[in-house]
Design an enzyme around this catalytic site. Structure first.
Site, PDB file in Angstrom:
ATOM      1  N   ASP A   1      39.830  63.436  71.462  1.00 39.88           N
ATOM      2  CA  ASP A   1      40.807  62.663  70.705  1.00 39.88           C
ATOM      3  C   ASP A   1      42.146  62.800  71.419  1.00 39.88           C
ATOM      4  OD1 ASP A   1      38.901  62.044  68.822  1.00 39.88           O
ATOM      5  OD2 ASP A   1      39.425  63.698  67.499  1.00 39.88           O
TER       6      ASP A   1
ATOM      7  N   ASP B   1      34.187  54.811  60.357  1.00 39.61           N
ATOM      8  CA  ASP B   1      34.891  55.963  59.782  1.00 39.61           C
ATOM      9  C   ASP B   1      34.845  55.885  58.257  1.00 39.61           C
ATOM     10  OD1 ASP B   1      36.236  57.177  62.283  1.00 39.61           O
ATOM     11  OD2 ASP B   1      36.783  55.067  62.409  1.00 39.61           O
TER      12      ASP B   1
END
Length: 577
Positions: free
Chosen positions: A274, A432
């Site tokens: 990330d 998500d």
């Protein structure tokens, strides 16, 4: 930035008017590959490889692998460049029809046929193999170069095999292949939805096959002409050995790779980074706790777990099957304005020879000057910078909602446009969701699942609400409905996250992963929640996930990648070692 030697009508590549400057991060010293194949050719002529780059997809990795092995590159500009080549590599990337369109319109196809028919040194990669056949069914029946008998058709998913065929699989070498002499029962990397099948008419060409449902052609050889369906430039040491044997056909191998135990498609272990800018503007690798990436301190600074390029190179050395970059603030800004992220891809692909995926903010965009950029242009720049696959998040949710509402495929969504040009194997949709507990499945319009652990009030069922904008906004669509819709719109793979499990280290959400992996026919990557190696074996034995991804446990060195793979191997789950 590299521009293609000539531009496909389908490839919309962006070229900056001024040199690019990158100042927000420093690139670490290049690491050496565990097996050094770099041998400089003795003369300038011998050290040149002619590259037929028709302008679509990621060929940067092929370029980097060629340079890594000691060769310079001459790009094809005209058909005469093909005819004058001493050795030619054709890394076909993307869809069959656009590639044939370019070859036909530029005269490259005719020159390529003439070159191969004269038994000149040639290596085709992936689509570079398929185009040699008579035709393909990828975009309707499209005529190919016609050098090898047969039609390239789509994998049959009706028998339970997921399409695209993505991952590390085993070869069955059929005859003296020359360039495959070092493979030795090791896995190589495939990513494709279409394949050529063995027949009596083409059997003299076949040098190896691969088993995925049916047995398909993995490589061909006739004299000095070679082509492979897999990607040697993405197959680590094994792939570099294949390229080296093509480039140095008369040299002796000083150090052979050890024998492996590859027998079938391996489960993949993926390292995820990330990436975002911290408060000082430096690109860092971070990790969230249920998507919150800031430390619980007075300064409330962004959690910093290292530099992206350094970590990616380390994970490659550690045995990661893929490396995924997620630009977690990409939804806020124009992604092509994030020049350091593009440079991270370029630097990483110089030394990392496994697949790279990048996601974050890939969508249509109009900048402050009123200039409109299509999602296809944005994706093209990521591909040209070194990405093999791009991951679409929020934009895919909006596209799925509209498709479910209207039942119409417009062909204009980012998902549809990119998969049409580059093939659905190049498009990942990142989902998500958050878990929403219910007492009765009839209480909601979305697909529910009986959960393995009851909710806080004893609820026995849950549905998974999808989110956008980094988990900040819930949408009226479930993960099941989204997954089914994006598969129809052209997604080739699903990255399945779970906000509730993110950063908890208590294991993957097996309920969610089973729900989605049972619902679609494309590969599913399990993400969020891994804490120990046993979590990986659990998700592979209890669900149909094709891969499992982790971030924090690798970044913090709590669990090495090889420990995960060693555990999986002991549990009789095939992995690439």
């Amino acid at each position: 930035m590299e521009a293609p030697p000539f531009t496909s009508p389908s490839s919309l590549l962006l070229r900056p008017k001024t040199p690019l400057s990158f100042t927000t991060f420093s690139h670490s010293a290049k690491v050496k590959n565990p097996t050094n194949f770099s041998i400089r050719a003795s003369s300038s002529k011998d050290s040149v490889v002619t590259l037929l780059d028709y302008g679509a997809g990621n060929v940067r990795s092929v370029r980097n692998a060629i340079k890594f092995l000691g060769f310079e590159i001459k790009d094809v500009q005209t058909p005469e460049d093909i005819l004058n080549a001493s050795r030619l590599i054709f890394p076909g990337v993307g869809a069959f029809a656009p590639a044939m369109e370019v070859l036909s319109k530029t005269g490259m196809g005719e020159a390529l046929c003439s070159y191969i028919e004269k038994d000149r040194p040639f290596l085709g990669i992936c689509l570079g193999l398929q185009l040699l056949f008579e035709s393909s069914e990828e975009n309707g029946l499209i005529k190919g170069l016609g050098l090898i008998p047969g039609t390239v058709g789509r994998f049959d998913s009706s028998n339970g095999f997921r399409v695209p065929h993505i991952g590390w699989n085993a070869l069955q070498v059929a005859k003296d292949s020359e360039i495959l002499d070092d493979v030795g029962n090791r896995h190589v990397y495939f990513v494709h939805s279409y394949r050529a099948m063995p027949s009596d008419d083409n059997k003299e060409w076949i040098s190896s096959t691969c088993k995925y449902g049916d047995e398909f052609i993995a490589s061909i050889r006739r004299g000095n002409v070679h082509a492979v369906q897999f990607h040697p430039e993405k197959s680590g040491d094994v792939g570099l050995s294949v390229l080296r044997r093509f480039l140095y056909p008369k040299s002796k191998v000083e150090k052979k790779l050890g024998e492996g135990k590859a027998s079938k498609l391996a489960k993949r272990v993926i390292a995820c980074l990330d990436v975002r800018a911290n408060d000082k503007g430096d690109l860092v690798v971070t990790k969230g706790d249920q998507y919150d990436v800031r430390e619980n301190t007075k300064e409330n600074e962004v959690r910093n777990l290292g530099k992206p390029v350094e970590l990616a190179e380390q994970y490659y050395k550690d045995g990661a099957d893929e490396v995924s970059f997620l630009n977690i603030t990409g939804f806020r800004d124009f992604p092509l304005g994030d020049l350091p992220m593009l440079q991270v891809l370029r630097y990483t692909s110089e030394n990392v020879f496994v697949p790279l995926t990048v996601g974050g903010g890939i969508r249509d965009f109009t900048d402050s000057t009123g200039r409109h950029y299509s999602s296809l242009e944005v994706a093209a720049e990521y591909f040209r910078s070194g990405a093999d696959k791009i991951s679409i998040g929020s934009d895919a949710v909006y596209a799925a909602e509209e498709y479910i509402r209207t039942g119409v495929k417009t062909g204009k969504t980012s998902l549809e446009q990119i998969s049409r040009v580059y093939g659905n194997q190049a498009v990942v949709v990142s989902i998500d969701p958050r878990r929403v507990y219910v007492n009765n499945p009839n209480d909601v319009q979305f697909q529910t699942i009986r959960v393995s652990s009851p909710g806080p009030n004893g609820e026995e069922y849950a549905w998974y609400q999808c989110t956008v904008n980094g988990g900040r906004e819930g949408r009226p669509i479930g993960a099941y409905e989204l997954a089914k819709a994006v598969e129809e719109l052209g997604a080739g793979e699903i990255l399945l996250n779970c906000i509730d499990c993110d950063g908890q280290g208590k294991g993957f959400d097996v309920d969610l992963i089973k729900l989605i992996s049972d619902a679609v026919n494309i590969p599913v990557i399990a993400s969020s929640g891994a804490g120990v190696p046993e979590h990986f074996s659990e998700v592979f034995t209890k669900t149909n996930a094709s891969a499992a991804l982790a971030a924090g446990i690798f970044h913090r060195k709590e669990v090495p990648i090889q420990s995960v793979k060693g555990h999986l191997s002991k549990e009789d789950i095939e992995v690439r070692m």
